[in-house]
Design an enzyme around this catalytic site. Structure first.
Site, PDB file in Angstrom:
ATOM      1  N   SER A   3       6.872  -0.680  -5.672  1.00  0.00           N
ATOM      2  CA  SER A   3       6.910  -1.349  -4.375  1.00  0.00           C
ATOM      3  C   SER A   3       7.791  -2.598  -4.430  1.00  0.00           C
ATOM      4  O   SER A   3       8.973  -2.494  -4.707  1.00  0.00           O
ATOM      5  CB  SER A   3       5.486  -1.665  -3.910  1.00  0.00           C
ATOM      6  OG  SER A   3       5.452  -1.964  -2.549  1.00  0.00           O
ATOM      7  N   ASP A  39       7.943   0.645   2.544  1.00  0.00           N
ATOM      8  CA  ASP A  39       6.684   0.585   3.292  1.00  0.00           C
ATOM      9  C   ASP A  39       6.402  -0.810   3.839  1.00  0.00           C
ATOM     10  O   ASP A  39       5.410  -1.024   4.529  1.00  0.00           O
ATOM     11  CB  ASP A  39       5.502   1.099   2.454  1.00  0.00           C
ATOM     12  CG  ASP A  39       5.185   0.243   1.243  1.00  0.00           C
ATOM     13  OD1 ASP A  39       5.943  -0.706   0.949  1.00  0.00           O
ATOM     14  OD2 ASP A  39       4.174   0.529   0.570  1.00  0.00           O
ATOM     15  N   ASP A  73      10.461   0.690  -1.761  1.00  0.00           N
ATOM     16  CA  ASP A  73       9.894   1.999  -1.377  1.00  0.00           C
ATOM     17  C   ASP A  73       9.702   2.140   0.124  1.00  0.00           C
ATOM     18  O   ASP A  73       9.133   3.116   0.604  1.00  0.00           O
ATOM     19  CB  ASP A  73       8.590   2.287  -2.118  1.00  0.00           C
ATOM     20  CG  ASP A  73       7.441   1.396  -1.692  1.00  0.00           C
ATOM     21  OD1 ASP A  73       7.685   0.213  -1.379  1.00  0.00           O
ATOM     22  OD2 ASP A  73       6.289   1.868  -1.688  1.00  0.00           O
TER      23      ASP A  73
END
Length: 462
Positions: free
Chosen positions: A106, A254, A252
């Site tokens: 992340s 998100d 990533d």
């Protein structure tokens, strides 16, 4: 160097000693534990797992280890290759798969990587499921398939395009309105997979795209967490290019942040606030965010006649409460948008399309849109304590001290005052108390935080 094993997966730094870092042996062990748990959980004769990764330098190595471990267990793999977390999440149910693994750390720097684990719905595992996988990994209770029963790999690199198509076809995404607005947008994708999917989405919406750090080579040009202090390059480029806004995603994809046309941060906390405002204006209902997120979402929800509730911190907790409350939209104050109309996972592709539609309808500058929302300011601090200090006792003492206020204890201690709030959480891995405050000005938020820090130190005798 670090290896962190938790109920949400395993993450660590590449290289070093087995069991202390994310080495090849650790990646194989944890992939084997997940596959073993899945076989027990599913009870199906033949299992399918979707695997995708972000653009980290270590990605191909970890990817190959994980995929081949799964086929060694007799599990078939649908290999998305370079992908995003939300893309893998939507691919799992579309492929009727039994689970998914996303290889990404992340927002962590480039030396980190991780295995994020999904169930058959493409959603993160709950605490009980994660604990079982940790136990299997610890016991190394793996049983691998014989040669005739090995799994097979099917490569499918179409899912980022499928994801974009799904987003563009959502009822609340108005491509024609965005095209008519003729937006110019700078995109910082920190040289990961967002550099592929976000520009492609925007171009299909008729946006003029200026790419900054959109080469998916894993060489992050700055700290990949989308915070103000890391985003000076895009802030300057938005002004220089006379762009309408900047869009920033983490490796990533998100987490989603915006830069206003004047180069100022829109504010990660306000990503969810603005998108929820638009969604609720078209489909009124309830919202959920976590306890450390801005009160502005509550204000916007109430304005539209809905109910707001806060969950414990963690995406799986937000999703659980969203389902319970039939929330129309939810997420986290770190720029994580969860829109169930698409899927129950944080998704910057969904968020960007909804925000641009909102902006096109509003016909105002991004800075003006930001100014239209309730103004709150946060202060995020922590106190490091000695291991001998009982953190639970400190939190209990603070609960008692403020018992006349609105107190929530589902995740640490949150004290809601009339005009502001404080959230105290202990770390699971080290003797630290995190102190988040929010108030009507930065000075008030900082002062409240300092007051609480002083009280905790007095209780702890430090």
């Amino acid at each position: 160097m670090t290896l962190i094993k938790s109920i949400s997966g395993i993450r660590g730094t590449i290289g070093g000693t087995v069991g202390e870092n994310l080495t090849p042996l650790d990646a194989v062990k944890f992939a084997a534990a997940y596959g073993t748990w899945l076989k027990n959980y599913s009870k199906k004769e033949k299992l399918i797992v979707v695997v995708g990764r972000d653009a980290r330098i270590s990605g191909p190595m970890i990817h190959n280890l994980v995929v081949n471990t799964l086929i060694g267990l007799g599990i078939d793999v649908i290999d998305l290759g370079l992908s995003t977390t939300p893309t893998v999440e939507i691919a799992v149910p579309l492929e009727l798969a039994d689970g998914g693994i996303i290889l990404t750390a992340s927002h962590n720097p480039k030396q980190w990587n991780a295995l994020k684990l999904l169930n058959e719905k493409g959603e993160f595992l709950n605490g009980e499921e994660g604990a079982k996988i940790l136990a299997i990994a610890e016991a190394e209770g793996f049983h691998f398939a014989e040669v005739d029963d090995l799994g097979e790999i099917t490569s499918n690199d179409a899912f980022m395009d499928i994801h974009i198509d799904e987003v563009l076809n959502m009822d609340l995404v108005d491509v024609d309105a965005v095209k008519a607005a003729k937006f110019k947008v700078v995109v910082d994708a920190v040289n990961s997979s967002g550099g592929i999917i976000i520009p492609k989405l925007l171009e299909l919406m008729g946006v003029e795209v200026v790419k900054l750090y959109c080469e998916p080579n894993g060489h992050f040009p700055h700290n990949p967490e989308p915070l103000k202090e890391h985003l000076t390059d895009i802030s300057e480029l938005v002004v220089k290019e006379k762009a309408d806004l900047g869009i920033v995603v983490d490796p990533d994809v998100d987490r989603l942040a915006f830069i206003s046309e004047d180069g100022e941060m829109f504010g990660e906390e306000y990503t969810l606030v603005a998108i929820a405002d638009y969604v609720l204006s078209k489909t009124p209902g309830n919202t959920v965010s976590n306890m450390s997120s801005s009160r502005a979402l509550r204000d916007v929800t109430v304005k539209h006649g809905g109910m707001y509730e806060a969950s414990a911190v963690g995406e799986v907790n937000v999703v659980e409460l969203m389902k319970k409350n039939n929330a129309i939209i939810g997420g986290e104050g770190n720029g994580g948008i969860i829109y169930p109309e698409s899927h129950y996972g944080r998704d910057s592709i969904v968020g960007a399309a909804l925000f641009l539609t909102h902006l096109a309808y509003k016909k105002m500058k991004v800075s003006e849109l930001r100014a239209s929302y309730p103004q709150y300011y946060m202060s995020k601090n922590k106190i490091e304590l000695t291991p001998q200090i009982d953190v639970d006792a400190i939190l209990a003492a603070m609960t008692e001290k403020y018992k006349s206020e609105q107190i929530t204890t589902i995740d640490g201690v949150k004290i809601d005052f009339a005009e502001n709030w404080v959230h105290l959480r202990k770390s699971n891995t080290e003797p630290i108390i995190r102190i988040y405050t929010e108030a009507g000005s930065q000075e008030l938020a900082d002062n409240l935080a300092q007051k609480i820090i002083d009280e905790i130190k007095e209780i702890a005798g430090i």
